[in-house]
Design a protein around this motif. Sequence first.
Motif, mmCIF file in Angstrom:
data_model
loop_
_atom_site.group_PDB
_atom_site.id
_atom_site.type_symbol
_atom_site.label_atom_id
_atom_site.label_comp_id
_atom_site.label_asym_id
_atom_site.label_seq_id
_atom_site.Cartn_x
_atom_site.Cartn_y
_atom_site.Cartn_z
ATOM 1 N N ARG A 1 17.436 28.218 11.348
ATOM 2 C CA ARG A 1 16.569 27.557 12.721
ATOM 3 C C ARG A 1 16.664 27.826 13.981
ATOM 4 O O ARG A 1 16.503 29.472 14.717
ATOM 5 C CB ARG A 1 15.536 25.876 12.865
ATOM 6 C CG ARG A 1 14.267 26.109 12.001
ATOM 7 C CD ARG A 1 13.811 25.390 12.820
ATOM 8 N NE ARG A 1 12.855 24.644 11.788
ATOM 9 C CZ ARG A 1 11.365 24.051 12.241
ATOM 10 N NH1 ARG A 1 12.068 23.093 12.592
ATOM 11 N NH2 ARG A 1 10.457 23.994 11.196
ATOM 12 N N TYR B 1 11.527 28.449 8.626
ATOM 13 C CA TYR B 1 13.047 27.666 7.896
ATOM 14 C C TYR B 1 12.934 26.745 8.265
ATOM 15 O O TYR B 1 12.221 25.893 9.176
ATOM 16 C CB TYR B 1 14.063 28.778 8.960
ATOM 17 C CG TYR B 1 13.954 30.399 8.273
ATOM 18 C CD1 TYR B 1 14.864 30.631 6.900
ATOM 19 C CD2 TYR B 1 13.721 30.708 9.207
ATOM 20 C CE1 TYR B 1 15.440 31.722 7.263
ATOM 21 C CE2 TYR B 1 13.781 32.688 9.404
ATOM 22 C CZ TYR B 1 14.193 32.612 8.284
ATOM 23 O OH TYR B 1 15.045 34.242 7.791
ATOM 24 N N ASP B 2 13.213 25.663 7.698
ATOM 25 C CA ASP B 2 13.340 24.096 7.798
ATOM 26 C C ASP B 2 15.193 23.703 8.756
ATOM 27 O O ASP B 2 14.564 22.603 9.282
ATOM 28 C CB ASP B 2 13.091 23.618 7.307
ATOM 29 C CG ASP B 2 13.039 21.540 7.467
ATOM 30 O OD1 ASP B 2 12.259 21.336 7.716
ATOM 31 O OD2 ASP B 2 13.947 21.370 6.301
ATOM 32 N N VAL C 1 9.478 31.952 12.873
ATOM 33 C CA VAL C 1 11.132 31.524 12.901
ATOM 34 C C VAL C 1 10.665 29.861 12.173
ATOM 35 O O VAL C 1 11.439 29.409 11.284
ATOM 36 C CB VAL C 1 11.984 31.986 13.462
ATOM 37 C CG1 VAL C 1 12.926 30.705 13.601
ATOM 38 C CG2 VAL C 1 12.070 32.999 13.995
ATOM 39 N N LEU C 2 9.939 29.469 13.250
ATOM 40 C CA LEU C 2 10.201 28.412 12.509
ATOM 41 C C LEU C 2 8.870 27.361 11.666
ATOM 42 O O LEU C 2 9.379 26.727 10.973
ATOM 43 C CB LEU C 2 8.747 26.745 14.211
ATOM 44 C CG LEU C 2 10.106 27.164 15.608
ATOM 45 C CD1 LEU C 2 8.868 26.402 15.968
ATOM 46 C CD2 LEU C 2 11.374 27.250 15.331
ATOM 47 N N LEU D 1 12.468 22.807 18.187
ATOM 48 C CA LEU D 1 13.356 23.099 17.770
ATOM 49 C C LEU D 1 14.383 21.930 17.716
ATOM 50 O O LEU D 1 15.561 21.612 16.731
ATOM 51 C CB LEU D 1 13.799 24.201 17.086
ATOM 52 C CG LEU D 1 15.064 25.392 16.267
ATOM 53 C CD1 LEU D 1 14.964 26.771 16.433
ATOM 54 C CD2 LEU D 1 16.459 24.873 16.771
ATOM 55 N N GLU E 1 18.430 31.418 13.887
ATOM 56 C CA GLU E 1 17.405 32.874 13.575
ATOM 57 C C GLU E 1 16.577 32.937 15.335
ATOM 58 O O GLU E 1 16.436 33.652 15.455
ATOM 59 C CB GLU E 1 16.906 32.496 12.547
ATOM 60 C CG GLU E 1 16.551 32.316 11.077
ATOM 61 C CD GLU E 1 17.262 33.874 10.862
ATOM 62 O OE1 GLU E 1 16.606 34.942 11.287
ATOM 63 O OE2 GLU E 1 18.121 34.056 9.572
#
Lengths: 207, 207
Positions: A83, A77-78, A73-74, A134, A86
């Motif tokens: 993030r 996506y940014d 996931v990391l 995150l 998700e």
Amino acid sequence: MRPEGRSMRESILAAAVHLFAQYGYHAAPLRDIARMAGIQAASIYHHYPNKQALLIEIMETYMVRLNASLEHVLKEYDDPLQRLHEAIANHIRMHTTYKEEFFIIDTEMRALEDEHKAQIISLRDKYEALLQELLQDGMERGVFRQCDVKVASYAIIAMCTEVATWFRPDGRLSVQQVITSYRQFIAEGLLTTSGITHMPDERAHLL
Amino acid sequence: MRPEGRSMRESILAAAVHLFAQYGYHAAPLRDIARMAGIQAASIYHHYPNKQALLIEIMETYMVRLNASLEHVLKEYDDPLQRLHEAIANHIRMHTTYKEEFFIIDTEMRALEDEHKAQIISLRDKYEALLQELLQDGMERGVFRQCDVKVASYAIIAMCTEVATWFRPDGRLSVQQVITSYRQFIAEGLLTTSGITHMPDERAHLL
DNA sequence: GTCTATATCGGGATAGAC
DNA sequence: GTCTATCCCGATATAGAC
């Protein structure tokens, strides 16, 4: 892994998952695990050195899988909010899909003998660190409010993990609906955000 | 309760609390509980009919206490947000103060034999119902956003319960600081609420 | 690879003296 | 009210045949 016998090995592990989750590690007799796998208790020792090894394999396998899914996931996506969304969806999906396995991870840490406990704990710490990364990033980018990222990560993990204890696939809410609820709750909280705050006058008569 | 012997009864229960919390119900030998209380295993049976009775007494006592404390909050306050704030503080204080007792309640449900499991579950259901009542009332009064009150209650309980697993009285944060963090997180969520939303341009170079 | 048979241990619980 | 002695059972694990 051993060259052959893969299938029985997996049957034994699946039986262990069921019984550890249902009765707990100490209360689940090896004989019952064997019966569920269709063999005698002594035959388990051909596939695993002892009962503890079953527990370790369950915990390690699924913690590694959970960490890999969050890392994915990391990487994928940014945007911090995306993030987070998700990560929440991933956590809830993993914990509801592998309900018994993660329930064992969450309740049988005490049953781990010291040598392996450290290994499992480090995997759990890794997961927390990824989520904290995150959150920290989102805070620095101004998307999330200033808050204690450790505390926030614990809160998010706790609430999303617990979903698995009450969620029923055939229940009132779908997984997706639950995920949507949790995303909004975590992102925006419970309070009404509109300009009309509390209507104190209307509430006054109730005092 | 019995007329005399109160003190040893309590010593035994206190020992059971420690050992059930540390090793789990099934992994905690009655002999160890007895030793910690300063007597022989057989002497426990003068005070309790069996091991299961120790577990029941611990769970029932503290669930009743928890419910009473929340009922007190609901009686004492009327404003939904204040009620929520007090309920959060109460939950966190109870769970950090009686850390071992509530940890047992949360992890040893499986160890309860059927006859008494229903009783403990009904006490837990009662607590959830009280919190849901609080949330429903706040929603109807327009203080809380429209949401699924059951889901919200589960989320709040899960995150506030889990505090007890990591909180240390001599740690980085005081109980009051933790309570304040959770109140804000639950009420307002993680997102920055100010008009300056995301500063998308500043973030663009990171892509 | 699975079986039967069994070793060994530790658990909860009981009997009955003091 | 607490003790010692013990019962009885079920647990994990091992030995060795097939």
